[in-house]
Design a protein around this motif. Structure first.
Motif, PDB file in Angstrom:
ATOM      1  N   ALA A 179       0.826  -1.212   0.000  1.00  0.00           N
ATOM      2  CA  ALA A 179       0.000   0.000   0.000  1.00  0.00           C
ATOM      3  C   ALA A 179       0.857   1.256   0.000  1.00  0.00           C
ATOM      4  O   ALA A 179       0.629   2.198  -0.781  1.00  0.00           O
ATOM      5  CB  ALA A 179      -0.948  -0.002   1.193  1.00  0.00           C
ATOM      6  N   GLY A 180       1.863   1.305   0.875  1.00  0.00           N
ATOM      7  CA  GLY A 180       2.734   2.470   0.933  1.00  0.00           C
ATOM      8  C   GLY A 180       3.534   2.665  -0.344  1.00  0.00           C
ATOM      9  O   GLY A 180       3.745   3.797  -0.794  1.00  0.00           O
ATOM     10  N   CYS A 181       3.962   1.551  -0.933  1.00  0.00           N
ATOM     11  CA  CYS A 181       4.740   1.639  -2.171  1.00  0.00           C
ATOM     12  C   CYS A 181       3.890   2.142  -3.330  1.00  0.00           C
ATOM     13  O   CYS A 181       4.352   2.947  -4.148  1.00  0.00           O
ATOM     14  CB  CYS A 181       5.334   0.275  -2.504  1.00  0.00           C
ATOM     15  SG  CYS A 181       6.605  -0.279  -1.346  1.00  0.00           S
ATOM     16  N   VAL A 182       2.655   1.683  -3.412  1.00  0.00           N
ATOM     17  CA  VAL A 182       1.765   2.151  -4.476  1.00  0.00           C
ATOM     18  C   VAL A 182       1.464   3.629  -4.292  1.00  0.00           C
ATOM     19  O   VAL A 182       1.429   4.397  -5.265  1.00  0.00           O
ATOM     20  CB  VAL A 182       0.471   1.314  -4.514  1.00  0.00           C
ATOM     21  CG1 VAL A 182      -0.560   1.937  -5.452  1.00  0.00           C
ATOM     22  CG2 VAL A 182       0.779  -0.115  -4.953  1.00  0.00           C
ATOM     23  N   ALA A 183       1.256   4.049  -3.042  1.00  0.00           N
ATOM     24  CA  ALA A 183       1.022   5.470  -2.780  1.00  0.00           C
ATOM     25  C   ALA A 183       2.195   6.310  -3.293  1.00  0.00           C
ATOM     26  O   ALA A 183       2.002   7.341  -3.951  1.00  0.00           O
ATOM     27  CB  ALA A 183       0.822   5.693  -1.281  1.00  0.00           C
TER      28      ALA A 183
END
Length: 250
Positions: free
Chosen positions: A80-84
């Motif tokens: 999730a953090g990487c996609v953000a």
């Protein structure tokens, strides 16, 4: 034009051989039926920079990017953090998802680790999960789902009707007791005449030991697929063998 897609399978456990992927076929089949062409599948590790760079690259190259894995409560669930970061927005608590998870798990069990599953990129749309409530999400053209097959299937089933596709993938198959080498030249000529189609030859062996090959034409233009199918049938007949419609029984 048929929309295109890439699938990113995220997880060290897949690359190490500890876990066998069980999601690719389900996603590929669903996308084909929806008229979205899955053109590439990549398996990448739970490494933040690799995920960010791969998502950023693929979301430019394809109409849709699907990911599986890395959205649970543990330290290596970093998708999730990487996609953000790849999309250029902050990761933040999604209040509705937080409330739903808290109600489902109960306040005592809803610890900090589990609260992480309610953190989504700003502006993301949750993907419903009827198995364990914790959502996937879509942001821009990136669709993030769990790696656990039952949960992924729940998410994908909820997501797919919201995506705009084209004509569904269609196919024609003929099989016969012939060898690939006998058919190869003729099949190549058919492929040359139908470059937009996917023509394949698949050897098989019957329970009684007889061997043969199944020839399949696939594509998103039904008329061209049917025309290529007729050419395949004629090719088999030209070799003095009666073609049998469809693929051989398992």
């Amino acid at each position: 034009m048929t929309p295109t897609a890439c699938l990113l399978v995220i997880g060290n456990e897949i690359l190490s051989g500890r876990t066998q992927d069980a999601n690719i076929r389900f996603i590929a089949t669903g996308l084909a039926q929806a008229g979205i062409a899955l053109e590439e599948v990549r398996v990448i590790p739970d490494k933040a920079r690799r995920i960010v760079e791969t998502v950023a690259t693929c979301r430019v190259q394809f109409d849709h990017v699907f990911t599986t894995g890395g959205i649970g409560p543990t330290h290596d669930d970093i998708t999730a953090g990487c996609v953000a970061e790849a999309v250029g927005v902050p990761l933040e608590c999604h209040e509705e998802s937080y409330r739903e998870l808290e109600a489902y798990l109960g306040k005592e069990k809803f610890n900090k680790a589990r609260q992480r599953m309610a953190w989504l990129p700003r502006g993301a749309v949750p993907i419903r999960n009827t198995v364990s409530i914790a959502p996937g999400f879509s942001i821009a053209n990136v669709h993030v789902m769990a790696g656990v097959p039952s949960i992924m299937q729940s998410m994908f089933t909820a997501l797919l009707p919201t995506l705009e596709g084209g004509a569904p993938l269609c196919s024609v198959a003929w099989h016969a007791d012939l060898r690939e080498g006998t058919l190869a030249e003729g099949l190549e000529a058919i492929q040359h005449d139908f470059p937009e189609l996917d023509l394949g030859s698949y050897p098989f062996e019957r329970p009684d030991g007889r061997r043969g090959v199944s020839l399949v034409a696939k594509g998103y233009d039904e008329e061209k697929v049917e025309a290529a199918g007729e050419r395949i049938k004629a090719l088999i007949e030209s070799l003095g063998v009666t073609p049998i419609a469809g693929e051989p029984a398992p």
